[in-house]
Design a protein around this motif. Structure first.
Motif, PDB file in Angstrom:
ATOM      1  N   ARG A   1     -10.107 -26.144  -6.055  1.00 46.87           N
ATOM      2  CA  ARG A   1      -9.613 -25.199  -7.063  1.00 46.87           C
ATOM      3  C   ARG A   1      -8.093 -25.236  -7.023  1.00 46.87           C
ATOM      4  NH1 ARG A   1      -7.894 -19.910  -6.963  1.00 46.87           N
ATOM      5  NH2 ARG A   1      -8.113 -18.800  -8.936  1.00 46.87           N
TER       6      ARG A   1
ATOM      7  N   LEU B   1      -4.329 -24.266  -8.790  1.00 49.16           N
ATOM      8  CA  LEU B   1      -3.573 -23.391  -9.681  1.00 49.16           C
ATOM      9  C   LEU B   1      -2.301 -24.118 -10.116  1.00 49.16           C
ATOM     10  CD1 LEU B   1      -2.902 -20.648 -11.019  1.00 49.16           C
ATOM     11  CD2 LEU B   1      -1.927 -19.931  -8.813  1.00 49.16           C
TER      12      LEU B   1
ATOM     13  N   GLU C   1      -6.927 -23.734 -12.790  1.00 53.13           N
ATOM     14  CA  GLU C   1      -6.504 -22.496 -13.442  1.00 53.13           C
ATOM     15  C   GLU C   1      -5.010 -22.620 -13.716  1.00 53.13           C
ATOM     16  OE1 GLU C   1      -6.648 -17.619 -12.891  1.00 53.13           O
ATOM     17  OE2 GLU C   1      -7.419 -18.938 -11.310  1.00 53.13           O
TER      18      GLU C   1
ATOM     19  N   ALA D   1       0.729 -15.979 -12.100  1.00 49.91           N
ATOM     20  CA  ALA D   1       0.429 -16.658 -10.839  1.00 49.91           C
ATOM     21  C   ALA D   1       0.055 -15.649  -9.758  1.00 49.91           C
ATOM     22  CB  ALA D   1       1.627 -17.488 -10.394  1.00 49.91           C
TER      23      ALA D   1
ATOM     24  N   ALA E   1      -3.486 -14.509 -10.409  1.00 47.18           N
ATOM     25  CA  ALA E   1      -4.454 -15.552 -10.059  1.00 47.18           C
ATOM     26  C   ALA E   1      -4.616 -15.654  -8.544  1.00 47.18           C
ATOM     27  CB  ALA E   1      -4.001 -16.895 -10.634  1.00 47.18           C
ATOM     28  N   ARG E   2      -3.492 -15.553  -7.809  1.00 47.28           N
ATOM     29  CA  ARG E   2      -3.552 -15.652  -6.345  1.00 47.28           C
ATOM     30  C   ARG E   2      -4.309 -14.480  -5.745  1.00 47.28           C
ATOM     31  NH1 ARG E   2      -4.808 -15.436  -2.284  1.00 47.28           N
ATOM     32  NH2 ARG E   2      -3.902 -15.953  -0.245  1.00 47.28           N
TER      33      ARG E   2
ATOM     34  N   PRO F   1      -6.460 -20.136  -4.168  1.00 50.73           N
ATOM     35  CA  PRO F   1      -6.645 -21.520  -4.607  1.00 50.73           C
ATOM     36  C   PRO F   1      -6.578 -22.470  -3.415  1.00 50.73           C
ATOM     37  CG  PRO F   1      -4.424 -20.793  -5.122  1.00 50.73           C
ATOM     38  CD  PRO F   1      -5.144 -19.594  -4.577  1.00 50.73           C
TER      39      PRO F   1
ATOM     40  N   VAL G   1      -1.649 -25.184  -4.908  1.00 50.24           N
ATOM     41  CA  VAL G   1      -0.850 -24.682  -6.036  1.00 50.24           C
ATOM     42  C   VAL G   1       0.211 -25.704  -6.411  1.00 50.24           C
ATOM     43  CG1 VAL G   1       0.692 -22.864  -6.865  1.00 50.24           C
ATOM     44  CG2 VAL G   1      -1.203 -22.287  -5.335  1.00 50.24           C
TER      45      VAL G   1
END
Length: 222
Positions: free
Chosen positions: A3, A5, A29, A37, A40-41, A46, A49
């Motif tokens: 995953r 970011l 993402e 950001a 999302a974190r 993730p 990044v």
């Protein structure tokens, strides 16, 4: 599948990186600024990044510092920029970034950096509060590790900031690999593990920088 970011204020960059990484089987993402950001974190950690340095609200280095201070820098972060200085790249590395990509980013260079980053084991940095408390309460004898760190950082003193970015970066990489080769007694296996580069990539990088590790090893043993 990892995953990833991608944080960049340019939609074209976000779309291009997302497409490449999707094709490699990763889940991607995107965030166009530091605020997105952060969200999302906090939603999920993730695996890696890709973080642009120059953004309109909060720049990437400041966001990196923020995550480090909050104990959230527990994933590998690769910085990206088209016009960052050597100082900026080195500062990001000191804070905890594992790599730096210069825009425009070649696809193979991106994939190599992502692959290496995903193999890295990230140690969560101490928060600012923890560092402050430790500095205030630690006895004088505890200052010894700081001396070692200063010795390591002294290797960078020979880099002239008057050099063009590409030349300065090559000089930094030369010093970086010379340091790890000497520390690991020129064992390519250990240097590969330490730097997060596959052996073939490591050999190619050393050749590009003009470093003959086999000759250094022979000198070391003689």
């Amino acid at each position: 599948m990892a995953r990833i970011l991608v944080v960049d204020d340019e939609i074209g960059i976000r779309e291009l990186l997302s497409e490449i990484l999707y094709d490699e089987g990763h889940s991607v993402e995107v965030a166009e600024n530091a605020a997105q950001a952060r969200e999302a974190r906090l939603r999920a950690r993730p695996d890696l990044v890709l973080l642009d340095i120059w953004m309109p609200d909060t720049d990437g280095v400041s966001l990196l510092k923020e995550w480090a201070a909050q104990g959230l820098l527990d994933m590998p972060v690769i910085m990206m920029s088209g016009h960052a200085t050597v100082d900026t790249a080195m500062e990001a590395t000191r804070i905890g970034a594992v790599d730096f990509l210069e825009k425009p980013i070649a696809m193979q260079k991106l994939l190599d950096a992502v692959a290496s980053g995903l193999e890295r084991t990230v140690v969560v940095p101490k928060t600012i509060a923890q560092n402050t408390a430790r500095t205030a309460t630690a006895p004088a004898a505890a200052a010894a590790p700081a001396v070692v760190q200063q010795q390591d950082e002294s290797y960078l003193g020979s880099i002239s900031l008057e050099l063009p970015l590409r030349e300065a970066r090559d000089e930094f990489e030369r010093i970086y690999f010379e340091f790890h080769l000497a520390r690991e007694n020129y064992s390519m296996t250990r240097v590969s593990e330490r730097t997060g580069l596959e052996r073939t990539h490591l050999y190619r990088k050393l050749k590009q920088l003009g470093i003959d590790a086999s000759a250094r090893r022979r000198q070391q043993s003689s």
